[in-house]
Scaffold this motif. Structure first.
Motif, PDB file in Angstrom:
ATOM      1  N   MET A   1       0.807  -1.206   0.000  1.00 52.02           N
ATOM      2  CA  MET A   1       0.000   0.000   0.000  1.00 52.02           C
ATOM      3  C   MET A   1       0.848   1.267   0.000  1.00 52.02           C
ATOM      4  O   MET A   1       1.958   1.294   0.531  1.00 52.02           O
ATOM      5  CB  MET A   1      -0.970  -0.013   1.183  1.00 52.02           C
ATOM      6  N   VAL A   2       0.276   2.280  -0.605  1.00 55.92           N
ATOM      7  CA  VAL A   2       0.902   3.599  -0.675  1.00 55.92           C
ATOM      8  C   VAL A   2      -0.173   4.625  -0.323  1.00 55.92           C
ATOM      9  O   VAL A   2      -1.358   4.298  -0.226  1.00 55.92           O
ATOM     10  CB  VAL A   2       1.473   3.891  -2.080  1.00 55.92           C
ATOM     11  N   LEU A   3       0.235   5.870  -0.132  1.00 56.29           N
ATOM     12  CA  LEU A   3      -0.743   6.934   0.040  1.00 56.29           C
ATOM     13  C   LEU A   3      -1.495   7.137  -1.274  1.00 56.29           C
ATOM     14  O   LEU A   3      -0.939   6.929  -2.362  1.00 56.29           O
ATOM     15  CB  LEU A   3      -0.063   8.237   0.463  1.00 56.29           C
ATOM     16  N   ASP A   4      -2.749   7.520  -1.183  1.00 63.20           N
ATOM     17  CA  ASP A   4      -3.593   7.601  -2.376  1.00 63.20           C
ATOM     18  C   ASP A   4      -3.026   8.544  -3.432  1.00 63.20           C
ATOM     19  O   ASP A   4      -3.185   8.317  -4.633  1.00 63.20           O
ATOM     20  CB  ASP A   4      -5.002   8.053  -1.974  1.00 63.20           C
ATOM     21  N   ASN A   5      -2.344   9.611  -3.005  1.00 59.37           N
ATOM     22  CA  ASN A   5      -1.802  10.587  -3.966  1.00 59.37           C
ATOM     23  C   ASN A   5      -0.359  10.279  -4.378  1.00 59.37           C
ATOM     24  O   ASN A   5       0.297  11.113  -4.999  1.00 59.37           O
ATOM     25  CB  ASN A   5      -1.883  12.000  -3.393  1.00 59.37           C
ATOM     26  N   SER A   6       0.138   9.097  -4.042  1.00 55.85           N
ATOM     27  CA  SER A   6       1.525   8.730  -4.356  1.00 55.85           C
ATOM     28  C   SER A   6       1.733   8.583  -5.858  1.00 55.85           C
ATOM     29  O   SER A   6       0.821   8.195  -6.603  1.00 55.85           O
ATOM     30  CB  SER A   6       1.875   7.409  -3.658  1.00 55.85           C
ATOM     31  N   ASP A   7       2.969   8.897  -6.307  1.00 54.80           N
ATOM     32  CA  ASP A   7       3.301   8.708  -7.713  1.00 54.80           C
ATOM     33  C   ASP A   7       3.758   7.281  -8.005  1.00 54.80           C
ATOM     34  O   ASP A   7       4.119   6.952  -9.132  1.00 54.80           O
ATOM     35  CB  ASP A   7       4.384   9.703  -8.152  1.00 54.80           C
ATOM     36  N   ILE A   8       3.738   6.418  -6.990  1.00 55.45           N
ATOM     37  CA  ILE A   8       4.084   5.006  -7.188  1.00 55.45           C
ATOM     38  C   ILE A   8       2.855   4.290  -7.724  1.00 55.45           C
ATOM     39  O   ILE A   8       1.835   4.168  -7.043  1.00 55.45           O
ATOM     40  CB  ILE A   8       4.544   4.359  -5.866  1.00 55.45           C
ATOM     41  N   LYS A   9       2.958   3.813  -8.951  1.00 50.16           N
ATOM     42  CA  LYS A   9       1.825   3.162  -9.608  1.00 50.16           C
ATOM     43  C   LYS A   9       2.067   1.678  -9.884  1.00 50.16           C
ATOM     44  O   LYS A   9       1.124   0.950 -10.194  1.00 50.16           O
ATOM     45  CB  LYS A   9       1.519   3.865 -10.947  1.00 50.16           C
ATOM     46  N   SER A  10       3.320   1.248  -9.807  1.00 50.37           N
ATOM     47  CA  SER A  10       3.648  -0.138 -10.144  1.00 50.37           C
ATOM     48  C   SER A  10       4.821  -0.609  -9.291  1.00 50.37           C
ATOM     49  O   SER A  10       5.464   0.185  -8.595  1.00 50.37           O
ATOM     50  CB  SER A  10       4.007  -0.253 -11.627  1.00 50.37           C
ATOM     51  N   ILE A  11       5.105  -1.892  -9.383  1.00 52.69           N
ATOM     52  CA  ILE A  11       6.247  -2.460  -8.662  1.00 52.69           C
ATOM     53  C   ILE A  11       7.542  -1.796  -9.114  1.00 52.69           C
ATOM     54  O   ILE A  11       8.421  -1.494  -8.291  1.00 52.69           O
ATOM     55  CB  ILE A  11       6.324  -3.982  -8.885  1.00 52.69           C
TER      56      ILE A  11
END
Length: 310
Positions: A121-131
């Motif tokens: 999980m990440v914060l909803d506004n994170s720029d992490i979209k993939s592994i």
């Protein structure tokens, strides 16, 4: 003289009776995991059932440990008498490979437990979209001896990454998700039943998002490790905008093969013979199907097998 002999006889008889009671009494230690995950409260419920229903002076106490990877080792060293681990790790332990190379372990199952899913999980506004986006990021990965680590390595390998490509934070699940909500780490992982207490606490102060796996990635993971399964977490579980598509595994209650048959039987009966009470004690017990205990990847202990056949 006869009176004196009678006193001695009574004293000896009382001593023998006390010795018999002491021999039958046993406080068993159950290896769980860190607080904030699911294993500890599940272990508390199991310990309550055993202490209440096993009889013959058998009681059980839950022990905080580093989790599913460490628990088989603790069984091998005799530091605990029972443990909760993942189905796939139990197989590795009995084969003495992977994290258990040359450990000389010989485990048996008491029965199946709830499934654990890999919360990524990440914060909803994170720029992490993939592994792949985890490269160079700060990631809370759970305790060093926890069950998250083998999953983490397998997940990173899907994108040609290793743990050297991230900055890991080896903390409890509770601390890891607290760090995520506070912005100290960029992502947090936890192999846990759901809903997990650590995630519930974090989502109270921050909106979270699953870092979902694709169907192809899930298929690749399951092909390499057949014990893995895929699970869907509905959005209302953690108030996410989208469902979580995650990998997971069934959990299992294990003991050493050397445990005597009667004790194993009593543990199995205390836990799986009182499922209504178990489900009242712990919500995750609602996800347990006792019948699946006959289909685990390691053998049942003879005592547990006797219970399930009855």
């Amino acid at each position: 003289m006869k009176y004196k002999s009678l006193i001695v006889s009574i004293a000896v008889g009382a001593t023998l009776a006390f010795s018999a009671i002491t021999a039958n009494a046993a406080e068993l230690r159950l290896g769980t995991a860190s607080q904030g995950g699911a294993f500890y409260p599940v272990g508390q419920a199991i310990s309550t059932l055993v202490s209440k229903h096993a009889g013959d002076g058998i009681t059980m106490v839950p022990i905080v440990t580093e989790g599913s990877v460490q628990n088989p080792r603790l069984l091998g060293s005799g530091e605990v008498d029972a443990g909760i681990t993942n189905n796939n790790l139990a197989v590795l332990a009995n084969k003495n490979i992977g994290p258990y190379k040359d450990a000389g372990l010989d485990l048996r199952a008491i029965g199946t437990l709830h499934p654990s899913i890999l919360h990524m999980m990440v914060l909803d506004n994170s720029d992490i979209k993939s592994i792949a986006d985890l490269k160079g990021k700060r990631v809370a990965v759970g305790p060093a001896g926890g069950g998250t680590i083998p999953f983490l390595n397998a997940i990173l390998a899907l994108e040609g990454l290793t743990s050297d490509d991230i900055t890991p934070s080896f903390v409890s699940y509770e601390d890891g998700f607290s760090q995520l909500s506070d912005g100290i780490v960029d992502a947090s992982f936890a192999l846990s039943g759901f809903p997990a207490g650590a995630v519930m606490q974090a989502k109270a102060s921050a909106k979270l998002r699953f870092l979902n796996l694709s169907e192809a990635q899930l298929a690749a993971l399951k092909e390499k490790t057949p014990a893995y399964g895929s699970f869907t977490v509905d959005p209302d579980v953690y108030d996410t905008d989208e469902a979580g598509l995650v990998v997971g595994v069934s959990n299992v209650l294990v003991v050493n093969a050397s445990m005597d048959e009667d004790t194993a039987y009593r543990i199995a009966k205390a836990v799986y013979g009182n499922m209504d009470e178990f489900r009242t004690e712990n919500a995750l017990a609602k996800q347990i199907d006792p019948a699946l205990s006959m289909q685990l990847a390691i053998p049942l202990h003879a005592g547990a097998e006797r219970f399930f056949k009855e």
